[in-house]
Design an enzyme around this catalytic site. Structure first.
Site, PDB file in Angstrom:
ATOM      1  N   TYR A   1       0.846  -1.193   0.000  1.00  0.00           N
ATOM      2  CA  TYR A   1       0.000   0.000   0.000  1.00  0.00           C
ATOM      3  C   TYR A   1       0.881   1.243   0.000  1.00  0.00           C
ATOM      4  CZ  TYR A   1      -3.990  -2.965   1.182  1.00  0.00           C
ATOM      5  OH  TYR A   1      -4.967  -3.927   1.155  1.00  0.00           O
ATOM      6  N   SER A   2       0.617   2.153  -0.925  1.00  0.00           N
ATOM      7  CA  SER A   2       1.330   3.429  -0.926  1.00  0.00           C
ATOM      8  C   SER A   2       0.980   4.195   0.343  1.00  0.00           C
ATOM      9  CB  SER A   2       0.925   4.263  -2.149  1.00  0.00           C
ATOM     10  OG  SER A   2       1.291   3.617  -3.342  1.00  0.00           O
TER      11      SER A   2
ATOM     12  N   CYS B   1      -0.072   7.155 -10.573  1.00  0.00           N
ATOM     13  CA  CYS B   1      -0.312   6.166  -9.533  1.00  0.00           C
ATOM     14  C   CYS B   1      -1.790   5.778  -9.534  1.00  0.00           C
ATOM     15  CB  CYS B   1       0.089   6.703  -8.165  1.00  0.00           C
ATOM     16  SG  CYS B   1       0.090   5.445  -6.867  1.00  0.00           S
TER      17      CYS B   1
ATOM     18  N   GLU C   1       3.776   4.099 -10.707  1.00  0.00           N
ATOM     19  CA  GLU C   1       3.507   3.027  -9.758  1.00  0.00           C
ATOM     20  C   GLU C   1       2.037   2.630  -9.894  1.00  0.00           C
ATOM     21  OE1 GLU C   1       5.256   2.463  -5.591  1.00  0.00           O
ATOM     22  OE2 GLU C   1       3.315   3.405  -5.210  1.00  0.00           O
TER      23      GLU C   1
ATOM     24  N   TYR D   1      -0.911  -0.766  -9.914  1.00  0.00           N
ATOM     25  CA  TYR D   1      -1.111  -2.054  -9.253  1.00  0.00           C
ATOM     26  C   TYR D   1      -2.381  -2.714  -9.746  1.00  0.00           C
ATOM     27  CZ  TYR D   1      -3.359   1.662  -6.570  1.00  0.00           C
ATOM     28  OH  TYR D   1      -4.069   2.794  -6.212  1.00  0.00           O
TER      29      TYR D   1
END
Length: 378
Positions: free
Chosen positions: A155-156, A336, A376, A378
């Protein structure tokens, strides 16, 4: 359902005040973070002035933020001393046991799904830099490897290295609850829900959580040039690292980092109720109009120029010439969010480059070589 907790409402203090004084106030106002501006209104100073020559009386209302320094003092400043970011201080086999401080729902009632802001106390033992991630190991057994713990989920981190309490002892995560609905019945199937996101969103103050990390270098905020331009493009919880950047730029009094450049945030969500940290970002817009720009892409409420849904790539196209000019001038650009955001964005950037008579492949190679390109997903 996420549990409400005592929220910590930051109040600015003069940066040259006694470092032993508290930097924030605890207020049990139960105001969700997406309405934090209403909470700020609780801290107002009311003064009455009466002119000796007039019967007119008036009230001067002055917020604490206006009455004192516009930035919040942070501790410990030793967190600025390290020259390299902390990496993998705690491994998967020996995670750090941290404690949940609070869990608050971030979104309004009309948002599809639930997103929570989760504050975790690491006691200063798991330091990180803005743009890094924590690994979370949810409780229970790995269904694919009986006898082993669950896999790590990354988790960012959605706070600066000083955390939401500005004391270097907490970190915040922005987590969307992953829920699965059977396409045939339309009913929720709890057995297929996201294990870690539901664990985090259901946790209560005092609960323990296993953390690993921190990890990641690609999304670190370059601070060598305080006049640089940072273009941030995020969808949903992908806004997490950008919240950390912006708090460091505009909220915190960091002696070693005085930001004088331009931060430009593009945030894509479904609708107004889905906006994350909107009051926080709107305040930066009011207080720092020459250094911050904020564009929202609301796919279910706005239309792009072709009459379709508005996504972040449509906003990029809207400002294409300005964005390309900034990139040519050395601006950093960050992406992101979900992996699905990138193909549409890449297609838009390629089309814009073609229109300008440029090769997108060559431009992208240049951006990566110059370390201007940060992704980034995901």
């Amino acid at each position: 359902m996420a549990h409400s907790a005592i929220s910590q409402v930051p109040v600015a203090v003069p940066v040259n005040s006694d470092a032993s004084q508290p930097r924030f106030v605890f207020k049990n106002n139960n105001v969700p973070l997406h309405n934090k501006s209403r909470a700020t209104g609780l801290f107002s100073l009311h003064s009455k002035f009466e002119s000796p020559h007039s019967k007119n009386r008036f009230v001067v209302r002055m917020s604490v933020q206006q009455a004192s320094s516009p930035k919040v003092a942070v501790l410990p400043l030793s967190l600025e001393d390290e020259k390299e970011p902390p990496l993998h201080l705690f491994k998967n086999k020996e995670p750090y046991t941290a404690t949940i401080v609070s869990v608050e729902r971030l979104v309004g009632p009309k948002a599809p799904g639930e997103t929570c802001h989760i504050v975790i106390d690491h006691g200063g033992n798991l330091p990180y830099w803005e743009g890094q991630s924590y690994g979370v190991i949810p409780p229970g057994e790995n269904p694919k490897k009986p006898g082993n713990p669950q896999n790590v989920r990354l988790y960012s981190i959605a706070s600066t290295r000083y955390g939401d309490a500005f004391d270097g002892k907490t970190a915040s995560l922005c987590v969307r609850r992953a829920v699965y609905y059977d396409p045939e019945t339309g009913k929720e199937d709890p057995s297929k829900n996201g294990v870690c996101s539901n664990f985090l969103c259901d946790s209560k103050p005092g609960d323990k959580v296993q953390l690993t990390g921190p990890s990641g270098k690609i999304m670190l905020l370059p601070e060598d040039d305080p006049n640089a331009t940072h273009i941030m493009i995020g969808t949903g919880t992908g806004v997490a690292p950008f919240r950390g950047y912006l708090r460091r730029m505009f909220m915190e009094a960091v002696p070693t980092f005085k930001f004088n450049g331009l931060a430009w945030l593009f945030l894509g969500v479904a609708n107004t109720d889905s906006l994350l940290y909107d009051d926080e970002f709107s305040k930066y817009l009011r207080d720092h109009p020459g250094h911050f720009r904020f564009d929202r892409a609301l796919s279910r409420e706005q239309k792009n120029r072709n009459g379709g849904k508005m996504y972040v790539q449509d906003k990029i196209e809207e400002y294409k010439d300005e964005i390309f000019k900034l990139l040519d001038g050395g601006a950093h650009i960050y992406f992101c969010g979900l992996k699905g955001m990138m193909p549409g964005i890449q297609d838009t950037l390629r089309r814009v480059a073609d229109e300008r008579g440029e090769s997108w492949d060559e431009k992208l190679k240049m951006l990566k070589t110059n370390k201007q390109w940060h992704v980034e997903v995901y």
